[in-house]
Write an enzyme that holds these catalytic residues in place. Structure first.
Site, PDB file in Angstrom:
ATOM      1  N   ASP A 178       0.905  -1.138   0.000  1.00  0.00           N
ATOM      2  CA  ASP A 178       0.000   0.000   0.000  1.00  0.00           C
ATOM      3  C   ASP A 178       0.942   1.185   0.000  1.00  0.00           C
ATOM      4  O   ASP A 178       1.575   1.482   1.018  1.00  0.00           O
ATOM      5  CB  ASP A 178      -0.865   0.010   1.272  1.00  0.00           C
ATOM      6  CG  ASP A 178      -1.851   1.163   1.243  1.00  0.00           C
ATOM      7  OD1 ASP A 178      -1.424   2.276   0.897  1.00  0.00           O
ATOM      8  OD2 ASP A 178      -3.029   0.950   1.552  1.00  0.00           O
ATOM      9  N   HIS A 179       1.093   1.837  -1.144  1.00  0.00           N
ATOM     10  CA  HIS A 179       2.193   2.798  -1.242  1.00  0.00           C
ATOM     11  C   HIS A 179       2.032   3.966  -0.278  1.00  0.00           C
ATOM     12  O   HIS A 179       2.997   4.646   0.029  1.00  0.00           O
ATOM     13  CB  HIS A 179       2.411   3.259  -2.689  1.00  0.00           C
ATOM     14  CG  HIS A 179       1.431   4.261  -3.198  1.00  0.00           C
ATOM     15  ND1 HIS A 179       0.185   3.918  -3.657  1.00  0.00           N
ATOM     16  CD2 HIS A 179       1.499   5.609  -3.315  1.00  0.00           C
ATOM     17  CE1 HIS A 179      -0.450   5.001  -4.048  1.00  0.00           C
ATOM     18  NE2 HIS A 179       0.310   6.042  -3.849  1.00  0.00           N
ATOM     19  N   HIS A 241      -5.775   2.717   1.233  1.00  0.00           N
ATOM     20  CA  HIS A 241      -4.985   3.855   1.716  1.00  0.00           C
ATOM     21  C   HIS A 241      -5.622   4.541   2.929  1.00  0.00           C
ATOM     22  O   HIS A 241      -4.971   4.803   3.932  1.00  0.00           O
ATOM     23  CB  HIS A 241      -4.812   4.903   0.617  1.00  0.00           C
ATOM     24  CG  HIS A 241      -4.247   4.358  -0.665  1.00  0.00           C
ATOM     25  ND1 HIS A 241      -3.288   3.386  -0.699  1.00  0.00           N
ATOM     26  CD2 HIS A 241      -4.513   4.654  -1.962  1.00  0.00           C
ATOM     27  CE1 HIS A 241      -2.971   3.118  -1.968  1.00  0.00           C
ATOM     28  NE2 HIS A 241      -3.706   3.873  -2.747  1.00  0.00           N
TER      29      HIS A 241
END
Ligand code: BG6
Length: 491
Positions: A178-179, A241
């Site tokens: 999950d950047h 996110h």
């Protein structure tokens, strides 16, 4: 000030989907930056894989173009570019056919002392087939696999995918990216909470009035409309996110930053989220879809035009009033919102404290506003703590609300690394702290599924909003009903 660089162990990174958008925009530039900083050992190697028939040199030319498209020319002047490109090689292989796999296996096994990492930058339906082939060709042994969201489209499909991957790779070698967790300011949230004695005593429902998490984008869906229409803002942004940000704000202090210590605490938050279903959906959620409007001074098309369709019930905006049902957070609403084509690109977390219990000041000094801690993720990372102070000058006391303002760009004169730089090297380091564990992903779907289901059964179209605004007016009403207001730009 320069960043401290600790080189990682030698690795062989195989990128599936190596000619795709993610590789071009994010992975290749991120790897180059780490190489430029001397963090990648001399004999580390990167193998690109996709279906296209390309020679090693053609793939290097593709990578060179990706670098010049995404990295300032001044950083591409030294010998490091050639050194980086020399690390690259290419194998054409298809997830659904045998061709190319034996060659890939041979190239990977040429470096038996390297850590093998497989990055699946492909369409999600290929995750399972690629993992199976990695197993079949003996590549999974000791290998680490990296997958991108979306991990499923609901709980059932996420479980099926996790099972499929889990048959080949044990959980401790699965890295679900999950950047947002790799973003500098998100990391800073942990530093702020757990490296300062100041906040933690106040970090609860006795002192915090509410929390807002906004991830607003000015861009529309553009060429991703095909994918996006099958997902919508809830699956694309909230399930991953935004819930991850919520977890980092709401979790109990972990005993350490060990991957499982942190992930255990995040999981507890996800499990404590108050369910939203047919009963309360209308009161606590708003979905919207943008119509034509204006952005960055120019006219922009509506979602349906971008999609090239006359109808779609996909939401491009979501606002949710969430609640974490535990002792720390009971009664503290977490207002979440995200959307495409909003008024500006801003992602921030606002922690709103309760008002002072009693004012000692005369009524004419003006209202005493509550303290706020604003953690800004983008575009200009920083932290602001809003305080009341006395307006300087004679003539009695007047109060004013001002921020203690810490802009990272001003305070630290270093380039802010992209999230992928940190995350890819964390895979090589074997550090899973910033990656989602299987049970976290599934717990997030468990909360999201009934919301999606309630929306489906209500059969209401998303509320329209004009591109370039802050979303449908119902989203404003959602928070104002509670006597609160959305805050943007740290204001
Ligand atoms: C992705 C979503 O995960 O995150 C995109 O799929 C979104 O729709 C993007 O635009 C936002 O990331 P960032 O880092 O630009 O905020």
């Amino acid at each position: 000030m320069t960043s401290r660089v600790i080189p990682v162990a030698p690795f062989t990174l195989t990128v599936f989907g190596a000619t795709g958008d993610l590789a071009r925009r994010k992975l290749i530039p991120a790897l180059f930056h780490r190489d430029l900083d001397g963090q990648i050992p001399d004999d580390a190697t990167i193998i690109g894989v996709s279906r296209r028939a390309l020679s090693d040199d053609q793939f290097r030319a593709f990578a060179r173009q990706a670098l010049s498209d995404h990295i300032p020319a001044s950083e591409l002047e030294g010998p490091e570019v050639e050194r980086f490109l020399a690390r690259l090689s290419y194998v054409a292989a298809d997830a659904d056919a045998e061709a190319g796999w034996a060659e890939l296996a041979q190239r990977v096994s040429a470096f038996p002392e390297h850590i093998p990492v497989y990055y699946l930058a492909t369409a999600p339906h290929l995750f399972g087939p690629i993992c199976e082939r990695l197993g079949k060709y003996g590549l999974a042994e000791n290998g680490r696999v990296v997958i991108e969201k979306p991990i499923g489209k609901d709980l059932k499909s996420a479980v099926a995918l996790n099972e499929q991957i889990g048959r080949i790779f044990p959980e401790e070698r699965v890295y679900r990216i999950d950047h947002y967790l790799g973003k500098e300011t998100v990391q800073n949230l942990m530093a702020l909470r757990f490296a300062n004695a100041l906040f933690e005593p106040l970090w609860n429902n006795a002192h915090i009035d509410h929390v807002q998490i906004t991830v607003a984008e000015a861009l529309g869906v553009e060429e991703r409309a095909g994918y996006y229409d099958t997902a919508g803002a809830m699956r694309d942004m909230v399930q991953n996110h935004i819930l991850q940000l919520l977890c980092l704000v709401a979790m109990e202090p972990p005993a350490s930053l060990d991957a499982d210590a942190v992930r255990d605490e995040k999981l507890k938050v996800l499990r404590a989220l108050k369910p939203i279903d047919d009963q309360n959906m209308a009161a606590v959620t708003v979905r919207g879809q943008y119509r034509a409007g204006a952005s960055a001074g120019g006219a922009v098309a509506g979602y349906l035009d971008e999609l090239g369709s006359s109808t779609s019930s996909t939401e491009t905006f979501v606002a949710v009033k969430a609640e974490v049902e535990n002792w720390r957070w009971a009664g503290v609403p977490f207002y979440l919102r995200t959307g495409k084509r909003l008024a500006s690109r801003v992602s921030e977390i606002v922690v709103g404290f309760k008002p002072v219990p009693h004012s000692v000041f005369d009524a004419n000094v003006g209202p005493i506003e509550s303290n706020r801690l604003v953690i800004r993720l983008q575009p200009d990372e920083g932290v602001k703590l809003w305080l009341m102070i006395k307006d300087p000058g004679p003539g009695g006391i007047r109060l004013t609300h001002v921020p203690l303002d810490m802009s990272f760009a001003k305070a630290f004169k270093v380039r802010n690394p992209d999230a992928y730089e940190r995350l890819i090297l964390d895979v090589v380091r074997g550090n899973q702290t910033l990656f989602m564990r299987r049970d976290e992903v599934e717990a997030a779907w468990k909360w999201v599924d009934p919301i999606l289901q309630a929306w489906r059964s209500a059969k209401e179209p998303p509320r329209p909003y004009t591109a370039g605004t802050w979303g449908p007016s119902a989203a404003i009403a959602l928070i104002e009903r509670d006597g609160r207001t959305w805050l943007e730009d740290g204001a």
